[in-house]
Each structure stands twice: as C-alpha cells, then as structure tokens.
Design a protein around this motif. Structure first.
Motif, PDB file in Angstrom:
ATOM      1  N   PHE A 284      18.695  98.165  72.231  1.00  0.00           N
ATOM      2  CA  PHE A 284      19.409  97.504  73.055  1.00  0.00           C
ATOM      3  C   PHE A 284      20.345  98.340  74.008  1.00  0.00           C
ATOM      4  O   PHE A 284      20.502  98.078  75.071  1.00  0.00           O
TER       5      PHE A 284
ATOM      6  N   THR B 173      18.142  99.528  76.835  1.00  0.00           N
ATOM      7  CA  THR B 173      17.686  98.346  77.788  1.00  0.00           C
ATOM      8  C   THR B 173      18.858  97.611  78.582  1.00  0.00           C
ATOM      9  O   THR B 173      18.498  97.030  79.345  1.00  0.00           O
ATOM     10  N   ASN B 174      20.092  97.657  78.258  1.00  0.00           N
ATOM     11  CA  ASN B 174      21.078  97.070  78.501  1.00  0.00           C
ATOM     12  C   ASN B 174      22.239  97.726  78.749  1.00  0.00           C
ATOM     13  O   ASN B 174      23.508  97.440  78.438  1.00  0.00           O
TER      14      ASN B 174
ATOM     15  N   TYR C 142      25.391  95.753  80.058  1.00  0.00           N
ATOM     16  CA  TYR C 142      26.216  94.971  78.920  1.00  0.00           C
ATOM     17  C   TYR C 142      27.760  95.451  78.911  1.00  0.00           C
ATOM     18  O   TYR C 142      27.870  96.567  78.485  1.00  0.00           O
TER      19      TYR C 142
END
Ligand code: GLN
Length: 310
Positions: free
Chosen positions: A44, A47-48, A51
């Motif tokens: 995560f 890829t984020n 966020y």
C-alpha cells in the motif's frame, strides 16, 4: 494538526528518524508503525502515495513517532514481536525477543536431534521416555514456546529443525509475575499446551528430586555489564532482564554453578551471553564439570551462545 499524506510522511521520515534523543530510529520502525496504524499491507505504501491519513490515524501515528524518539521500541507500541516464525505479545515487563536468540533455540534443537539419533533407541522406548526441558528467566516465553512448538507439536511448515517428536515436558520460570502473565498468554495464542510456569528466582522453587531433573536447561539471562554504554540506550525494557553485576556475569555464574544439581547425567546447558563473554563463560562451564563446551556465534559473527554437557 492536519493529517499528512503518505507522500508527505515519506518526505519527513528522515527528519523524524534523526530527531531521536538516543541513536537514530531504525527507518523500518516508521514504516512498520505506519502500516500498523492504517491497517494496510506494505504494498500500500508503494501504490498509494496520495492516501491521506484520517485525523485519528495521524494522531496515533505522531504519538508513536514521538515515543520512538524518546526511546520506546516499536514492539512496545504494537505490543508484539515475531520470533521463530511465531507471534509474541510483549510489554514493558518483558525483554523484546532478539533475532540472535533464535540461535540458542536452534542449537538446543540440533543437540536434541543428535542425541536422539546417537542413542538409537527404539520407537517404543522413545514414546515412554519423558524428557524435561527448563527455561530460566522466560520473559515473554519466546524460547520455551518455540522449543515446545518444535518438540511437541508435530511437524509444521515452519519447522526449522527436524527433531524427532518425543514426550517432552517444558518448565519455564521467571521471577516476575507480570512476565509470567505475558508468557502464559503467548502459550495460549500459539496453541501450546505443555508448558508448566513457575514463579521462581532462577532455581529457587525447583526440586532436585531425581524424577524432576532436566535433560536440557536453557537461558537468556541478563548479561549486559552495568557500566556498558549500550545499556543507556535500552531505556524501555526491564533492567532486571538486561543487566547484571560482575561485568554482566553474576546471573550466568549462578546458573552455571547450580545447573549440575538440576541436570540429568549427560544433560545440556545452553546459555546466551554477551559478545565479549565467550571465554569467561566457557571457563565457568569447565570449572563446574561440563564437557563438550563450545561457543556458537550470532548472525553478526559475535560469540553469543555457549553450550556444555554434564
Ligand atoms: N542481547 C541483548 C542486547 O544486547 C540483551 C539481552 C540480554 O541481556 N539477555 O540488547
């Protein structure tokens, strides 16, 4: 406080790592702490980047970073540490299991394996012979539980040593009632059923009756010299689990001196110690009648575990 995004956290992390009162925080602590707080797998974070943490997540994350900067280890924030591929609860009453201590577990299993091979006892005799193992100063229970897992639970995908399954009884002692509570909890969560816990200062509550003697005694006692500067950085763990008088050798000396009274003939004593204590510990073993005395090094190439047979 505006909650940051993962990208912003990455940008600031070096600064947080360096702003510690002691030595720098290991960078993976920040990453692991972030993942713990946001309940996400490590992918995560790759890829984020956009966020944005919720207010609650960011508050929890920041509070944890501050604690790490004050010297609180990651394991006390998450309340857990992996050891021997098992999960252990830890808190301020227990030492945090170190990877090097897995060498102690491995060496004991190797010795048991060799013994069982060389004795070449029949399967039937094997089943009726009850073997006994003692862990002195069990703390979180990581040594006793890992050994019990290997010795009594049958082969699992995680098995790191191929030990013939026998009828082993494990006894684990600690002087701290709070540590024993943690160890008992860890026994339950790891589905171990055959460890007997005793509150005892080393051997003080143990019997020397011949049917209560042990085939193996294992211990990771406190061994850091009270004057060792490394100790100043270990502010969060119980000092009674870390440091001992007499250049760190006082508890080791007591354990080695008393061990022959609690071991069956031919039994093994295996002790973890400091990187510079190998020669002194081997001498203690020899002075107390042990043979086949030898020291094994840790992952960093330092003397770490000494073993001997009585
Ligand atoms: N090996 C640990 C350390 O140096 C100490 C463990 C112990 O004292 N038993 O941080």
């Amino acid at each position: 406080m505006t909650a940051l995004t993962i990208r912003q956290i990455k940008q600031q992390s070096q600064q947080w790592v360096n702003a510690s009162i002691n030595s720098a925080i290991p960078p993976f602590w920040l990453t692991d702490w972030l993942l713990y707080v946001i309940h996400k797998p490590s992918i995560f974070l790759m890829t984020n980047d956009d966020y944005q943490l919720t207010e609650a997540e960011y508050q929890q994350f920041s509070a944890g970073v501050t604690k790490m900067q004050q010297g609180i280890p990651l394991a006390y924030l998450t309340g857990k540490q992996e050891f021997w591929s098992l999960d252990f609860k830890v808190n301020e009453h227990t030492l945090i299991p170190r990877p090097d201590t897995e060498i102690l577990v491995e060496q004991v299993l190797n010795w048991i394996n060799e013994q069982e091979k060389s004795r070449s006892i029949t399967k039937q005799e094997d089943a009726v012979t009850s073997k006994r193992l003692l862990d002195l100063g069990t703390g979180s229970g990581c040594i006793a539980i890992s050994l019990a897992h290997e010795l009594t639970q049958g082969s699992t995908g995680n098995t790191k040593a191929n030990v013939a399954k026998n009828s082993w009884q494990v006894v684990a002692v600690d002087v701290s009632v709070k540590a024993l509570e943690v160890a008992r909890h860890n026994t339950t969560v790891n589905n171990i059923t055959n460890i007997e816990f005793i509150q005892s200062s080393w051997y003080s509550e143990l019997s020397t009756d011949c049917e209560r003697l042990f085939d193996v005694i294992v211990s990771n006692p406190p061994y850091i010299d009270e004057a060792d500067e490394h100790l100043a950085r270990l502010i969060a763990e119980p000092i009674s689990a870390l440091s001992a008088p007499n250049q760190g050798l006082a508890d080791i000396e007591h354990i080695v001196q008393q061990a022959p009274r609690y071991l069956r003939v031919g039994g093994l004593l295996a002790i973890e110690h400091g990187f510079d204590q190998g020669a002194a510990v081997r001498q203690l073993f020899l002075d107390n009648g042990f043979n086949a005395v030898h020291t094994v090094q840790d992952f960093g190439g330092n003397d770490r575990v000494t073993l001997g047979q009585i």
